[in-house]
Motif scaffolding. Structure first.
Motif, mmCIF file in Angstrom:
data_model
loop_
_atom_site.group_PDB
_atom_site.id
_atom_site.type_symbol
_atom_site.label_atom_id
_atom_site.label_comp_id
_atom_site.label_asym_id
_atom_site.label_seq_id
_atom_site.Cartn_x
_atom_site.Cartn_y
_atom_site.Cartn_z
ATOM 1 N N MET A 179 2.871 -6.226 2.754
ATOM 2 C CA MET A 179 3.126 -6.417 1.461
ATOM 3 C C MET A 179 2.609 -7.935 1.338
ATOM 4 O O MET A 179 2.146 -8.231 0.093
ATOM 5 C CB MET A 179 4.724 -6.532 1.697
ATOM 6 C CG MET A 179 5.337 -6.906 0.372
ATOM 7 S SD MET A 179 7.077 -7.010 0.451
ATOM 8 C CE MET A 179 7.345 -4.894 0.681
ATOM 9 N N ALA A 224 -0.818 -7.463 0.130
ATOM 10 C CA ALA A 224 -0.961 -6.750 -1.071
ATOM 11 C C ALA A 224 -0.584 -7.969 -2.256
ATOM 12 O O ALA A 224 -1.403 -7.930 -3.236
ATOM 13 C CB ALA A 224 -0.073 -5.818 -1.374
ATOM 14 N N GLY A 225 0.424 -8.650 -1.982
ATOM 15 C CA GLY A 225 0.999 -9.610 -2.983
ATOM 16 C C GLY A 225 -0.207 -10.610 -3.268
ATOM 17 O O GLY A 225 -0.430 -11.426 -4.443
ATOM 18 N N ASP A 237 5.698 -6.338 -3.422
ATOM 19 C CA ASP A 237 4.524 -6.968 -3.700
ATOM 20 C C ASP A 237 4.709 -7.925 -4.819
ATOM 21 O O ASP A 237 3.788 -8.938 -4.787
ATOM 22 C CB ASP A 237 3.486 -5.928 -3.999
ATOM 23 C CG ASP A 237 3.312 -4.796 -2.902
ATOM 24 O OD1 ASP A 237 3.586 -5.245 -1.568
ATOM 25 O OD2 ASP A 237 2.858 -3.909 -3.185
#
Length: 337
Positions: free
Chosen positions: A25, A28-29, A59
């Motif tokens: 995460m 992705a973020g 995210d």
């Protein structure tokens, strides 16, 4: 070639990942925040992040935190409290970094970028009614993984969906990015590696680099570089064979000719002096002329049949295709004959 996977395959990869969900995460973020910066947002920019209750929303919380650290004014409009532990931790870290978290509500105020992290690739059906007004705004949208409202498998939209300027997706393209309304809704799609592997593609996307044009030797001439004969044309549709012939030249063919009825030959010679023309039938339409076409086609490497052909006898097309031994491209009028 680029792999394209289904939402089910994406879920399988997530479940099989050896890295903790928090790490995936975070990657992705952070990638979403970096790509947001390429759209011109940064210090002082006003950004709204729509966060769903799942990991796609997580995210969004991570992206909001990194954008806040760049000096942007970031507010998260949440569809509800995060359901997943990793998303809850991401929301807490975002709030601690100075990100305002508010209920979704109705669109108000002005912002320079909307980050759509409402729903991910597992979404099916229609959007919640309270989210629909957010899809009707005119500002730039960055979608996380897939625009919310778009079916990531089929590219279908039931009622409403976001239309993104940029979509940041993870590991691989999804089938919905390329099918149905996907290309129009997704905008430019950037694929980010977050540490997943072992995909089973639904299909592979061939790109220009996968089919490079060969370099011509110094001694090459037009007949050694590949030749194409385009069979087509009829009154009212003389432009179709020209478009095909031009495309063949741009793709690298050395010699390209249009085989046409005698009555159309002067038109083609006027339209494109650089194209060869071959008159193979009297009048302005093809008739029982397949033998004449095949006789003139023997010098060419590839045959294209159909552009602007109009209404012709089925026997003409069948005899032409059955008598041609080489590669052939068949266009709509030939298919419909």
């Amino acid at each position: 070639m680029r792999p394209v996977i289904t939402p089910e395959e994406s879920a399988r990869l997530d479940a099989a990942a050896t890295l903790p969900v928090d790490v995936l995460m975070e990657r992705a973020g952070y990638a979403v925040a970096r790509w947001a910066a390429t759209l011109g947002v940064g210090y002082g920019s006003r950004i709204v992040v729509l966060a769903g209750r799942g990991n796609n929303g997580g995210d969004g919380y991570v992206a909001a935190r990194h954008l806040r650290r760049r000096g942007a004014e970031v507010v998260v409009r949440a569809l509800g409290a995060p359901k997943r532990p990793a998303a809850r931790r991401a929301a807490a870290l975002a709030e601690a970094a100075g990100v305002r978290i508010e209920p979704l509500g109705v669109p108000d105020g002005e912002w320079e970028l909307l980050v759509d992290a409402a729903f991910g690739v597992g979404f099916r059906g229609g959007l919640p009614p309270e989210l629909v007004p957010w899809t009707e705004l005119g500002g730039p949208v960055l979608a996380v993984d897939v625009p919310s409202g778009l079916d990531a498998a089929t590219g279908e939209v039931v009622d409403a969906a976001f239309s993104a300027e940029l979509t940041v997706t993870f590991h691989a393209l999804k089938t919905g990015h390329l099918l149905g309304e996907g290309p129009d809704r997704s905008g430019r799609v950037e694929v980010v590696d977050i540490g997943l592997d072992g995909e089973r593609p639904e299909f592979l996307l061939c790109e220009e680099a996968d089919a490079p044009r060969p370099t011509r030797p110094r001694t090459a001439h037009k007949w050694s570089a590949g030749s194409v004969l385009v069979v087509g044309g009829s009154p009212g549709m003389v432009g179709a064979p020209v478009l095909v012939a031009d495309a063949a030249l741009r793709a690298g063919a050395g010699a390209v000719a249009i085989a046409c009825p005698e009555g159309l030959q002067p038109i083609y010679e006027t339209m494109r002096p650089g194209l060869l023309t071959v008159a193979v039938a009297p009048g302005d339409r093809f008739g029982a002329d397949a033998g004449s076409v095949l006789g003139r086609a023997s010098r060419y490497d590839v045959l294209v049949v159909g552009p602007g052909l109009g209404t012709v006898a089925r026997e003409f097309v069948v005899r032409l295709l059955s008598g041609w031994p080489g590669p052939v491209v068949v266009d709509a009028d030939a298919l419909n004959a």
